[in-house]
Design an enzyme around this catalytic site. Structure first.
Site, short mmCIF file in Angstrom:
data_model
loop_
_atom_site.label_atom_id
_atom_site.label_comp_id
_atom_site.label_asym_id
_atom_site.label_seq_id
_atom_site.Cartn_x
_atom_site.Cartn_y
_atom_site.Cartn_z
N ASP A 1 6.08 2.51 7.59
CA ASP A 1 6.31 1.12 7.19
C ASP A 1 7.67 0.99 6.48
OD1 ASP A 1 4.97 -1.53 6.88
OD2 ASP A 1 5.32 -1.14 4.75
N GLU B 1 9.36 1.95 11.38
CA GLU B 1 9.58 0.50 11.44
C GLU B 1 10.97 0.27 10.85
OE1 GLU B 1 8.05 -3.83 9.84
OE2 GLU B 1 8.00 -2.09 8.54
C1 GLC Z 1 5.89 -4.07 7.17
C2 GLC Z 1 4.51 -4.39 7.70
C3 GLC Z 1 4.11 -5.72 7.13
C4 GLC Z 1 4.06 -5.60 5.62
C5 GLC Z 1 5.39 -5.11 5.07
C6 GLC Z 1 5.26 -4.67 3.64
O1 GLC Z 1 6.85 -4.95 7.61
O2 GLC Z 1 4.51 -4.35 9.10
O3 GLC Z 1 2.89 -6.17 7.64
O4 GLC Z 1 3.78 -6.86 5.08
O5 GLC Z 1 5.86 -4.00 5.78
O6 GLC Z 1 4.55 -3.48 3.56
#
Ligand code: GLC
Length: 517
Positions: free
Chosen positions: A206, A259
């Site tokens: 994440d 991500e």
């Molecule tokens: C990422 C996740 C999202 C979350 C954010 C904070 O972007 O995909 O759903 O709100 O991180 O953890």
């Protein structure tokens, strides 16, 4: 399972656990629910599943606020349920990846609670990002340590009673860790081992580009560019080198996908150097409008920079692509046809593809959720001005003719539209003309070609609103324009996203062609 670099061309299915399937009957999806639907996922033809966070959490951000990195929230089951799920997924031939949330914890995490109770300058506070505000706070002067904004709206700082502020790039209930502190680094290496020891095949990381902040925390402008003091700092890569060593120390092939939101494919490529992550999400594809030129630019930029790319059209943070592709179109229902076509394009490209639960049912974004049902902190923090992400998180319709459509026996935490009776998995499984049947055929077609296609692709000459993408003997033709286009020469059509018009490819349609090579 074999020791192949499976992640390179895997089709990974994202499970947003709280909205997938509810075995306990409390209206919230859980691990036992996921387990009960493994045969469905195996029949769909995906290679791996990625589970969004199921850890103990007050759920201020749907579980992306983790209070304990080594357990399962009772809402989702237990560690025993998790172990059963891993074993059963493997028995179904599915790899399993879990989400890890290293940028921030929940504010209820014991470390943050200790930090709050400890004095300024203490070791406890140093695990997070505590700072003093500016010394002079005259009229109108800013009180926060810098101008950083939370991704969810408002300042990225919250003040504690002794006057210090802590940083939270997301909600105030999600304090950012201090990744320059060796204890934080050690802790996460141990968390990785905890889940790897339980037999998982990898991690989705994440906010992977956010962990390290520039020294001195200088003010910033919005954007993910290379000069941002918040995102993609050079030192973040050392963290992933350490993580890679841990992953590589396990038997089999354990992979990590980051991500990573960046402004350029070149920045993205830095994360997937040979000693770092295996993959990073390529959001440029998801952000591209319905346009042959835009798709080609993204594909070219990605393939130029990234050796083992990923492709993704939807996830739990964005408007579902069947809705997105219909926005601004004379008839918004065209979004579904475009979604089919984009799927064929995505599955034809070299690299791996990430699907989001429900896209195989053609679910649209649910725009008219009652305000009191919405739970996204973006909606709550913006006082309803920004709808946020609940519309793509509505629990799946599995069967039956009335809500909760077989999701569970205790309702669903977000209400499902009544007309989803038409879209249940049960109904679609029995209908060869359904979206589900199309997804199954498309994934089977990809499997049938596995190993037979080169890792590279080239462009064949095509009319300006169309793309003809060639990989060995496969040509994927996609028509993003408003007029039919003549298909390139081929031996036979392997699959098409809609009916062909003799030798022509209609607008908003794609086809896979088998050519003489
Ligand atoms: C990422 C996740 C999202 C979350 C954010 C904070 O972007 O995909 O759903 O709100 O991180 O953890």
């Amino acid at each position: 399972m074999e020791d192949s670099p499976w992640w390179r061309d895997a089709v990974v299915y994202e499970i947003y656990v709280r909205s997938f399937a509810d075995a306990s009957g409390d209206g919230v999806g859980d691990l036992a629910g996921v387990r009960s639907r493994l045969p469905y996922l195996a029949a769909l033809g995906v290679d791996a599943i990625w589970l969004t966070p199921f850890y103990p959490s007050p759920m201020a951000d749907g579980g992306y606020d983790v209070a304990d990195y080594r357990d399962v929230d009772p809402l989702f089951g237990s560690l025993a349920d998790f172990d059963d799920l891993v074993a059963d997924a493997h028995a179904h031939g599915l790899r399993l990846m879990v989400d890890i949330v290293p940028n921030h914890s929940s504010s209820t995490h014991p470390w943050f609670q200790k930090a709050l109770a400890a004095p300024k300058g203490s070791e406890e506070r140093d695990r997070y990002m505590f700072r003093d505000g500016p010394s002079s706070t005259g009229d109108g002067a800013r009180q926060e340590p810098n101008n950083w904004l939370s991704v969810f709206g408002g300042p990225a700082w919250t003040q504690v009673p002794d006057g210090q502020w802590y940083l939270h790039l997301f909600a105030p209930q999600q304090p950012d860790f201090n990744w320059r502190n060796p204890e934080v680094r050690e802790e996460f290496l141990d968390v990785l081992r905890f889940w790897l020891d339980r037999g998982i095949d990898g991690f989705r990381i994440d906010v992977a580009m956010g962990l390290i902040k520039a020294p001195g925390l200088p003010d910033t402008d919005p954007g993910f560019g290379a000069t941002s003091p918040i995102w993609s700092r050079p030192e973040v890569h050392d963290i992933y080198r350490d993580w890679r060593r841990v992953l590589d120390s396990y038997p089999g092939v354990r992979a990590a996908v980051g991500e990573v939101w960046t402004d350029s494919a070149e920045d993205l490529a830095l994360y997937v150097r040979p000693d770092e992550l295996h993959q990073s999400f390529n959001f440029a594809w998801l952000e591209a409008p319905w346009s042959a030129t835009a798709f080609r630019e993204v594909i070219d930029a990605t393939l130029r920079a990234v050796p083992a790319p990923t492709w993704v059209l939807s996830n739990h943070d964005v408007v579902r692509h069947t809705t997105r592709y219909g926005e601004g179109a004379p008839d918004p229902s065209i979004g579904l046809a475009r979604g089919y076509a984009a799927l064929l394009a995505m599955l034809a490209l070299p690299g791996s593809a990430y699907l989001y639960q429900g896209e195989e049912l053609g679910l649209p974004e649910v725009k008219n959720l009652p305000p009191e049902a919405r739970q996204d902190p973006i909606f709550i923090r913006s006082k309803g001005e920004v709808l946020g992400r609940d519309g793509c998180r509505v629990p799946l319709p599995w069967s039956g003719t009335a809500p909760p459509f077989g999701f569970g026996t205790g309702g669903s935490w977000l209400p499902q539209p009544a007309d989803w009776a038409e879209l249940t998995a049960e109904r679609q499984a029995a209908d060869p003309s359904s979206t589900l049947a199309f997804y199954r055929r498309a994934l089977a077609a990809r499997r049938a070609l596995r190993g037979a296609l080169p890792d590279t692709m080239s462009w064949l000459e095509a009319p300006s609103d169309a793309l003809f993408l060639a990989r060995g003997r496969l040509v994927c033709a996609i028509n993003c324009g408003t007029e039919p286009v003549r298909l390139p020469p081929h031996e036979r059509v392997l699959i098409s996203s809609g009916a062909l018009d003799g030798p022509d490819l209609p607008p908003d349609t794609a086809a896979w062609l088998y050519t003489a090579g």
